[in-house]
Write a protein that holds these residues in place. Structure first.
Motif, PDB file in Angstrom:
ATOM      1  N   THR A  97       0.829  -1.199   0.000  1.00 34.17           N
ATOM      2  CA  THR A  97       0.000   0.000   0.000  1.00 34.17           C
ATOM      3  C   THR A  97       0.865   1.249   0.000  1.00 34.17           C
ATOM      4  OG1 THR A  97      -1.783  -1.146   1.187  1.00 34.17           O
ATOM      5  CG2 THR A  97      -1.755   1.267   1.321  1.00 34.17           C
ATOM      6  N   GLU A  98       1.932   1.213   0.766  1.00 32.41           N
ATOM      7  CA  GLU A  98       2.825   2.368   0.853  1.00 32.41           C
ATOM      8  C   GLU A  98       3.430   2.725  -0.507  1.00 32.41           C
ATOM      9  OE1 GLU A  98       2.674   0.493   4.920  1.00 32.41           O
ATOM     10  OE2 GLU A  98       2.838  -0.217   2.857  1.00 32.41           O
ATOM     11  N   SER A  99       3.894   1.723  -1.227  1.00 38.11           N
ATOM     12  CA  SER A  99       4.517   2.001  -2.526  1.00 38.11           C
ATOM     13  C   SER A  99       3.496   2.529  -3.530  1.00 38.11           C
ATOM     14  CB  SER A  99       5.203   0.742  -3.074  1.00 38.11           C
ATOM     15  OG  SER A  99       4.266  -0.296  -3.304  1.00 38.11           O
ATOM     16  N   CYS A 100       2.264   2.042  -3.441  1.00 40.63           N
ATOM     17  CA  CYS A 100       1.207   2.524  -4.341  1.00 40.63           C
ATOM     18  C   CYS A 100       0.855   3.974  -4.021  1.00 40.63           C
ATOM     19  CB  CYS A 100      -0.029   1.638  -4.218  1.00 40.63           C
ATOM     20  SG  CYS A 100      -1.335   2.045  -5.407  1.00 40.63           S
ATOM     21  N   LEU A 101       0.688   4.279  -2.743  1.00 42.38           N
ATOM     22  CA  LEU A 101       0.398   5.655  -2.336  1.00 42.38           C
ATOM     23  C   LEU A 101       1.520   6.605  -2.751  1.00 42.38           C
ATOM     24  CD1 LEU A 101      -1.102   5.179   1.242  1.00 42.38           C
ATOM     25  CD2 LEU A 101      -2.285   6.196  -0.717  1.00 42.38           C
ATOM     26  N   GLU A 102       2.764   6.162  -2.563  1.00 39.55           N
ATOM     27  CA  GLU A 102       3.904   6.996  -2.927  1.00 39.55           C
ATOM     28  C   GLU A 102       3.896   7.295  -4.428  1.00 39.55           C
ATOM     29  OE1 GLU A 102       8.817   6.971  -2.657  1.00 39.55           O
ATOM     30  OE2 GLU A 102       7.653   5.240  -1.954  1.00 39.55           O
ATOM     31  N   HIS A 103       3.626   6.278  -5.227  1.00 44.65           N
ATOM     32  CA  HIS A 103       3.566   6.457  -6.680  1.00 44.65           C
ATOM     33  C   HIS A 103       2.465   7.442  -7.056  1.00 44.65           C
ATOM     34  CE1 HIS A 103       3.696   5.381 -10.953  1.00 44.65           C
ATOM     35  NE2 HIS A 103       2.373   5.333 -10.908  1.00 44.65           N
ATOM     36  N   LEU A 104       1.283   7.272  -6.464  1.00 46.96           N
ATOM     37  CA  LEU A 104       0.162   8.156  -6.766  1.00 46.96           C
ATOM     38  C   LEU A 104       0.461   9.604  -6.383  1.00 46.96           C
ATOM     39  CD1 LEU A 104      -2.769   5.851  -5.615  1.00 46.96           C
ATOM     40  CD2 LEU A 104      -2.395   6.663  -7.954  1.00 46.96           C
ATOM     41  N   GLU A 105       1.050   9.777  -5.217  1.00 51.64           N
ATOM     42  CA  GLU A 105       1.381  11.129  -4.750  1.00 51.64           C
ATOM     43  C   GLU A 105       2.403  11.805  -5.663  1.00 51.64           C
ATOM     44  OE1 GLU A 105       2.591  10.563  -0.741  1.00 51.64           O
ATOM     45  OE2 GLU A 105       0.564  10.094  -0.017  1.00 51.64           O
ATOM     46  N   LYS A 106       3.392  11.042  -6.123  1.00 49.66           N
ATOM     47  CA  LYS A 106       4.396  11.603  -7.029  1.00 49.66           C
ATOM     48  C   LYS A 106       3.771  12.037  -8.347  1.00 49.66           C
ATOM     49  CE  LYS A 106       8.606   9.302  -5.394  1.00 49.66           C
ATOM     50  NZ  LYS A 106       9.681   8.330  -5.740  1.00 49.66           N
ATOM     51  N   GLN A 107       2.715  11.316  -8.750  1.00 45.28           N
ATOM     52  CA  GLN A 107       2.032  11.639  -9.993  1.00 45.28           C
ATOM     53  C   GLN A 107       0.952  12.708  -9.813  1.00 45.28           C
ATOM     54  OE1 GLN A 107       3.021  10.349 -12.974  1.00 45.28           O
ATOM     55  NE2 GLN A 107       4.659   9.391 -11.789  1.00 45.28           N
ATOM     56  N   GLY A 108       0.782  13.180  -8.570  1.00 48.25           N
ATOM     57  CA  GLY A 108      -0.176  14.249  -8.319  1.00 48.25           C
ATOM     58  C   GLY A 108      -1.609  13.801  -8.118  1.00 48.25           C
ATOM     59  N   PHE A 109      -1.800  12.527  -7.757  1.00 55.67           N
ATOM     60  CA  PHE A 109      -3.150  12.003  -7.558  1.00 55.67           C
ATOM     61  C   PHE A 109      -3.641  12.233  -6.132  1.00 55.67           C
ATOM     62  CE2 PHE A 109      -2.344   9.852 -11.492  1.00 55.67           C
ATOM     63  CZ  PHE A 109      -3.593   9.552 -12.021  1.00 55.67           C
ATOM     64  N   THR A 110      -4.930  12.482  -6.001  1.00 61.63           N
ATOM     65  CA  THR A 110      -5.605  12.511  -4.708  1.00 61.63           C
ATOM     66  C   THR A 110      -6.331  11.182  -4.530  1.00 61.63           C
ATOM     67  OG1 THR A 110      -5.960  14.899  -4.768  1.00 61.63           O
ATOM     68  CG2 THR A 110      -7.413  13.623  -3.336  1.00 61.63           C
ATOM     69  N   SER A 111      -6.208  10.582  -3.348  1.00 59.22           N
ATOM     70  CA  SER A 111      -6.851   9.293  -3.085  1.00 59.22           C
ATOM     71  C   SER A 111      -8.107   9.470  -2.245  1.00 59.22           C
ATOM     72  CB  SER A 111      -5.888   8.355  -2.347  1.00 59.22           C
ATOM     73  OG  SER A 111      -4.852   7.899  -3.193  1.00 59.22           O
ATOM     74  N   ILE A 112      -9.133   8.686  -2.578  1.00 63.41           N
ATOM     75  CA  ILE A 112     -10.308   8.537  -1.727  1.00 63.41           C
ATOM     76  C   ILE A 112     -10.538   7.048  -1.549  1.00 63.41           C
ATOM     77  CG2 ILE A 112     -11.327  10.711  -2.523  1.00 63.41           C
ATOM     78  CD1 ILE A 112     -13.295   9.102  -4.199  1.00 63.41           C
ATOM     79  N   VAL A 113     -11.111   6.656  -0.412  1.00 59.65           N
ATOM     80  CA  VAL A 113     -11.320   5.241  -0.136  1.00 59.65           C
ATOM     81  C   VAL A 113     -12.805   4.942   0.024  1.00 59.65           C
ATOM     82  CG1 VAL A 113      -9.079   4.912   0.969  1.00 59.65           C
ATOM     83  CG2 VAL A 113     -11.044   5.551   2.365  1.00 59.65           C
ATOM     84  N   THR A 114     -13.201   3.754  -0.375  1.00 56.42           N
ATOM     85  CA  THR A 114     -14.563   3.291  -0.132  1.00 56.42           C
ATOM     86  C   THR A 114     -14.557   2.580   1.215  1.00 56.42           C
ATOM     87  OG1 THR A 114     -14.077   1.281  -1.407  1.00 56.42           O
ATOM     88  CG2 THR A 114     -15.150   3.096  -2.564  1.00 56.42           C
ATOM     89  N   SER A 115     -15.293   3.141   2.159  1.00 58.79           N
ATOM     90  CA  SER A 115     -15.252   2.633   3.528  1.00 58.79           C
ATOM     91  C   SER A 115     -16.453   3.154   4.308  1.00 58.79           C
ATOM     92  CB  SER A 115     -13.952   3.092   4.207  1.00 58.79           C
ATOM     93  OG  SER A 115     -13.946   2.761   5.581  1.00 58.79           O
ATOM     94  N   PRO A 116     -16.937   2.384   5.289  1.00 58.37           N
ATOM     95  CA  PRO A 116     -17.925   2.931   6.218  1.00 58.37           C
ATOM     96  C   PRO A 116     -17.324   4.100   6.988  1.00 58.37           C
ATOM     97  CG  PRO A 116     -17.801   0.541   6.389  1.00 58.37           C
ATOM     98  CD  PRO A 116     -16.626   0.977   5.566  1.00 58.37           C
ATOM     99  N   HIS A 117     -18.108   4.694   7.845  1.00 62.12           N
ATOM    100  CA  HIS A 117     -17.692   5.884   8.585  1.00 62.12           C
ATOM    101  C   HIS A 117     -16.376   5.645   9.346  1.00 62.12           C
ATOM    102  CE1 HIS A 117     -18.376   9.682  10.758  1.00 62.12           C
ATOM    103  NE2 HIS A 117     -17.798   9.061  11.772  1.00 62.12           N
TER     104      HIS A 117
END
Length: 216
Positions: A97-117
């Motif tokens: 998960t860390e490597s995926c988040l790092e890649h997304l952040e470097k590419q300028g992506f904002t993440s949202i997650v599907t999750s209950p409250h």
């Protein structure tokens, strides 16, 4: 097979590929975090392709998938469950998960997650969210049993939940990804039909189509 047959096949494929080009939601990625069922991966890839999501990222610490996308396309289990959509969809795997988040952040992506409250995070029901405010958006879907991890939640700006009205308050990965991505792509396709995504967002002179015309 004659020398002309591969050329004819490429021409046949190119026509529908060009027809759907304007309908792809640019800079939209669906992320699957630690999926345990290869069949579910194929189902999500099918949803992604049908709804016009640009890419799929898979966090796969078990190494269930090959690193190379071309090798994924040859996997019968993926090809069968995705109804061959894996051949037309870009899929990239990550070890964590860390490597995926790092890649997304470097590419300028904002993440949202599907999750209950989730306490301490911004939480919305699916229909309440505005999914056009971020030029680059990654939508995360968690493990079939455990959901998204705390690491993914911490790296996201928003938690999105599908409202439930029955005795069963959960959906399988294929169904939930289809519902969530339908709403996200509907909004983003309508937005990109009217506006250019650039530093200076301007209105398009000629709006892009939002629906593929039916053949008479």
């Amino acid at each position: 097979m004659t020398d002309d047959e591969p050329k004819k096949q490429r021409t046949t494929v190119r026509k529908p590929a060009n027809a759907i080009k304007d309908f792809t939601c640019k800079n939209l990625v669906a992320v699957l975090e630690n999926p345990s069922d290869i069949g579910n991966i194929g189902t999500v890839i099918r949803n992604v392709n049908a709804l016009g999501v640009e890419k799929v990222y898979v966090v796969d610490p078990r190494n269930a998938l090959p690193d190379d996308w071309q090798d994924m396309r040859e996997r019968r289990s993926l090809s069968k469950t995705s109804v061959s959509a894996v051949k037309w969809t870009f899929v990239k795997r990550f070890d964590s998960t860390e490597s995926c988040l790092e890649h997304l952040e470097k590419q300028g992506f904002t993440s949202i997650v599907t999750s209950p409250h989730v306490k301490g995070k911004k939480n919305v029901y699916l229909h309440e969210g505005d999914y056009t405010v971020d030029a680059k958006l990654a939508v995360w879907f968690g493990n079939e049993k455990r959901g998204v991890t705390e690491v993914a939640v911490a790296g996201s700006k928003l938690c999105v939940a599908v409202p439930m009205f029955g005795m069963i308050e959960s959906l399988n990965l294929g169904t939930s990804s289809g519902i969530v991505l339908y709403e996200v792509t509907k909004q983003r396709r309508a937005y990109q039909s009217k506006y250019k995504r650039s530093e200076k967002r301007g209105t398009r002179v000629t709006p892009l189509p939002t629906v593929i015309p039916r053949e008479e």
